[in-house]
Design an enzyme around this catalytic site. Sequence first.
Site, PDB file in Angstrom:
ATOM      1  N   LYS A 116     -37.035  46.289  33.191  1.00 22.16           N
ATOM      2  CA  LYS A 116     -38.241  46.785  33.062  1.00 22.16           C
ATOM      3  C   LYS A 116     -39.349  45.718  33.571  1.00 22.16           C
ATOM      4  O   LYS A 116     -40.500  46.203  34.056  1.00 22.16           O
ATOM      5  CB  LYS A 116     -38.814  46.901  31.522  1.00 22.16           C
ATOM      6  CG  LYS A 116     -37.761  48.145  30.924  1.00 22.16           C
ATOM      7  CD  LYS A 116     -38.477  49.010  29.688  1.00 22.16           C
ATOM      8  CE  LYS A 116     -37.694  50.229  29.476  1.00 22.16           C
ATOM      9  NZ  LYS A 116     -38.144  50.758  28.304  1.00 22.16           N
ATOM     10  N   LYS A 208     -30.400  56.743  34.911  1.00 17.09           N
ATOM     11  CA  LYS A 208     -30.508  57.434  33.305  1.00 17.09           C
ATOM     12  C   LYS A 208     -31.620  58.210  33.505  1.00 17.09           C
ATOM     13  O   LYS A 208     -32.754  58.026  33.944  1.00 17.09           O
ATOM     14  CB  LYS A 208     -30.836  56.267  32.540  1.00 17.09           C
ATOM     15  CG  LYS A 208     -30.863  56.336  30.890  1.00 17.09           C
ATOM     16  CD  LYS A 208     -30.980  55.242  30.151  1.00 17.09           C
ATOM     17  CE  LYS A 208     -32.411  54.726  30.121  1.00 17.09           C
ATOM     18  NZ  LYS A 208     -33.196  54.786  29.006  1.00 17.09           N
ATOM     19  N   LYS A 211     -38.071  58.419  30.409  1.00 15.98           N
ATOM     20  CA  LYS A 211     -39.454  58.792  30.306  1.00 15.98           C
ATOM     21  C   LYS A 211     -40.471  58.378  31.434  1.00 15.98           C
ATOM     22  O   LYS A 211     -41.324  59.079  31.463  1.00 15.98           O
ATOM     23  CB  LYS A 211     -40.026  58.248  28.825  1.00 15.98           C
ATOM     24  CG  LYS A 211     -39.473  58.796  27.743  1.00 15.98           C
ATOM     25  CD  LYS A 211     -39.855  57.821  26.658  1.00 15.98           C
ATOM     26  CE  LYS A 211     -39.395  58.059  25.106  1.00 15.98           C
ATOM     27  NZ  LYS A 211     -39.139  56.780  24.297  1.00 15.98           N
TER      28      LYS A 211
HETATM   29  N1  AQP Z   1     -31.184  59.132  29.357  1.00 15.88           N
HETATM   30  C1  AQP Z   1     -30.575  58.939  27.851  1.00 15.88           C
HETATM   31  N2  AQP Z   1     -29.411  59.123  27.495  1.00 15.88           N
HETATM   32  C2  AQP Z   1     -28.989  58.997  25.969  1.00 15.88           C
HETATM   33  N3  AQP Z   1     -29.767  58.524  25.089  1.00 15.88           N
HETATM   34  C3  AQP Z   1     -30.986  57.951  25.697  1.00 15.88           C
HETATM   35  N4  AQP Z   1     -32.010  57.407  25.010  1.00 15.88           N
HETATM   36  C4  AQP Z   1     -33.074  57.053  25.880  1.00 15.88           C
HETATM   37  N5  AQP Z   1     -32.821  57.557  27.057  1.00 15.88           N
HETATM   38  C5  AQP Z   1     -31.384  58.209  27.070  1.00 15.88           C
HETATM   39  C6  AQP Z   1     -32.033  56.988  23.578  1.00 15.88           C
HETATM   40  O1  AQP Z   1     -33.130  57.442  22.840  1.00 15.88           O
HETATM   41  C7  AQP Z   1     -33.637  56.678  21.899  1.00 15.88           C
HETATM   42  C8  AQP Z   1     -34.997  56.514  21.921  1.00 15.88           C
HETATM   43  O2  AQP Z   1     -35.245  55.810  23.144  1.00 15.88           O
HETATM   44  P1  AQP Z   1     -36.694  54.926  23.374  1.00 15.88           P
HETATM   45  O3  AQP Z   1     -37.587  55.982  23.071  1.00 15.88           O
HETATM   46  O4  AQP Z   1     -36.703  53.722  22.432  1.00 15.88           O
HETATM   47  O5  AQP Z   1     -36.682  54.261  24.639  1.00 15.88           O
HETATM   48  P2  AQP Z   1     -36.222  54.348  26.050  1.00 15.88           P
HETATM   49  O6  AQP Z   1     -34.663  54.066  25.854  1.00 15.88           O
HETATM   50  O7  AQP Z   1     -36.882  53.422  26.790  1.00 15.88           O
HETATM   51  O8  AQP Z   1     -36.405  55.877  26.848  1.00 15.88           O
HETATM   52  P3  AQP Z   1     -36.611  55.814  28.118  1.00 15.88           P
HETATM   53  O9  AQP Z   1     -36.575  57.140  28.368  1.00 15.88           O
HETATM   54  O10 AQP Z   1     -35.341  55.237  29.028  1.00 15.88           O
HETATM   55  O11 AQP Z   1     -37.956  55.074  28.489  1.00 15.88           O
HETATM   56  P4  AQP Z   1     -38.188  54.343  29.931  1.00 15.88           P
HETATM   57  O12 AQP Z   1     -38.414  55.340  30.935  1.00 15.88           O
HETATM   58  O13 AQP Z   1     -39.264  53.558  29.386  1.00 15.88           O
HETATM   59  O14 AQP Z   1     -36.953  53.577  30.063  1.00 15.88           O
HETATM   60  C9  AQP Z   1     -32.560  55.317  21.989  1.00 15.88           C
HETATM   61  O15 AQP Z   1     -31.551  55.635  21.192  1.00 15.88           O
HETATM   62  C10 AQP Z   1     -32.092  55.606  23.441  1.00 15.88           C
HETATM   63  O16 AQP Z   1     -30.840  54.809  23.499  1.00 15.88           O
END
Ligand code: AQP
Length: 354
Positions: A116, A208, A211
Site C-alpha cells: 500500500k 486480488k 476496492k
Molecule cells: N479479494 C478478496 N477476496 C476475499 N476476501 C477479501 N477481502 C478483501 N478483499 C478480498 C476481505 O474482506 C474483509 C474486509 O476487507 P477490508 O475492507 O478491511 O479491506 P481490504 O482488504 O483492504 O479491501 P480491498 O478491497 O483489498 O481494498 P484495497 O483496494 O484498499 O486493498 C477482510 O476480511 C478481507 O480479508
Amino acid sequence: MAAFTELVFSGVQPTGNLHLGNYLGAVKRFVEMQERDAQCLYCVVDMHAITVWQDPEALRGQIREVTAAFLAAGIDPKRSIVFNQSQVPQHAELAWVFNCVARLGWLNRMTQFKEKAGKDRENASIGLYDYPVLMAADILAYRATHVPVGEDQKQHLELTRDIAQKFNTDFGSSIAAHGHCDAFFPITEPLIGGPAARVMSLRDGTKKMSKSDPSDNARINLTDEADTIAQKIRRAKTDSDPLPSEVDGLKERPEADNLVGIYAALAGITREDVLRDFGGAQFSTFKPALADLAVTSLAPIAGEMRRLTADPGHIDAVLADGSNRAETIAAQTLDAVKDIVGFVRRGPSLQAVR
Ligand code: AQP
C-alpha cells in the site's frame, strides 16, 4: 490456561466500493458464524479507513453503507453486535499498549504496508504502518477467539497472535497477581478458507479483487445493478479452453479457477461440485450460469442496502446501540489491562463522577 468461550470478531473498512471479495471472503461468513450461535461482534473499522486519505463527507456515507451491507447480508444487530470502531475508545487505548509490546522488526515484515505504501514509503501515514497493531487491539479488546477474514489478512492475524503471546509472557506474573489465568489474551484462530478466501480481479486472475482497482470492471460491487453484474461476468477475462473435469486442471488457469471459485462460494458448494456439473463446458455456457447465480444472490442484498441507506437515522441507531454493547465488553478488558500493566486507574467511586 484460561478457558475462553467462543467469541467472533471481524471488521470491514468503510473505504467505498464494497465488492464480491469482501462479501464472499468476509461478510457472508460473518452471517454463517452468527447462525452457529457464536457471540459475534462485527465492526465498521473507520479508524483503519483514515490510514489513507478519506473525504470526511464520503466517509460518513461509507460507514453507513458498510453497516447497511452487514444488515442486508443477514447480520441481525440484536444477535450480533454491529458497531463502528471510532465510537469505542478502547480500541485506540489498547493499540497504544500494544505499540509498546509489538516490535519494529515484526511490523517491518508486513507485506500489506509495503504494497500500500509503494515506492513513496516516506510519505505514507504512520497509521498505515501501525495498522496491524490497531487490528490486534480491535480483536483482543474483546479477547476474541475466532476471526473470519479473507486470505490477505493472514499475516496480520499472525501478528495479533504474536502480540497476545508476548503480552501474556511479558506480564505473566502481573497477570497471575491480578487473579487472571496465565493466558490473559487468547491466541486467536483465523478462520480463512472456503472457495472464496481470495477472490481475484475479473480482469487479471493473478491480482486480488480490490476496492482500489482503478478498473470498475475488475470487481463486482455489492451495489451493482443486475445488468451490470451480468455484463461484468460476460466480459471477465478467461482463456479459450473448456472447463476441466478435475480441480487439478485449474492449475495455471487463474481466471478459470477464480470464476469456478466464485460460483462455488455463491452456491455454497465446492470447486469439485462445480466441475462435476460444468466440466467440459465452454465459458459461453458457464458464464451465463454464473451471471444468473450472482444476480440471484446479490440483487436482493443490493436492494436491501438501498432501502437501509435511505434511512441513515436507523443505521446510526444500530451503530450507537452496538457501540454501547461493545464498549461494555472492551472497558472490562481495558480495566484489566491497566491493572496488569501497572497503571493507576480510577476506582468505582471516582468512575461514577466521570
Ligand atoms: N479479494 C478478496 N477476496 C476475499 N476476501 C477479501 N477481502 C478483501 N478483499 C478480498 C476481505 O474482506 C474483509 C474486509 O476487507 P477490508 O475492507 O478491511 O479491506 P481490504 O482488504 O483492504 O479491501 P480491498 O478491497 O483489498 O481494498 P484495497 O483496494 O484498499 O486493498 C477482510 O476480511 C478481507 O480479508
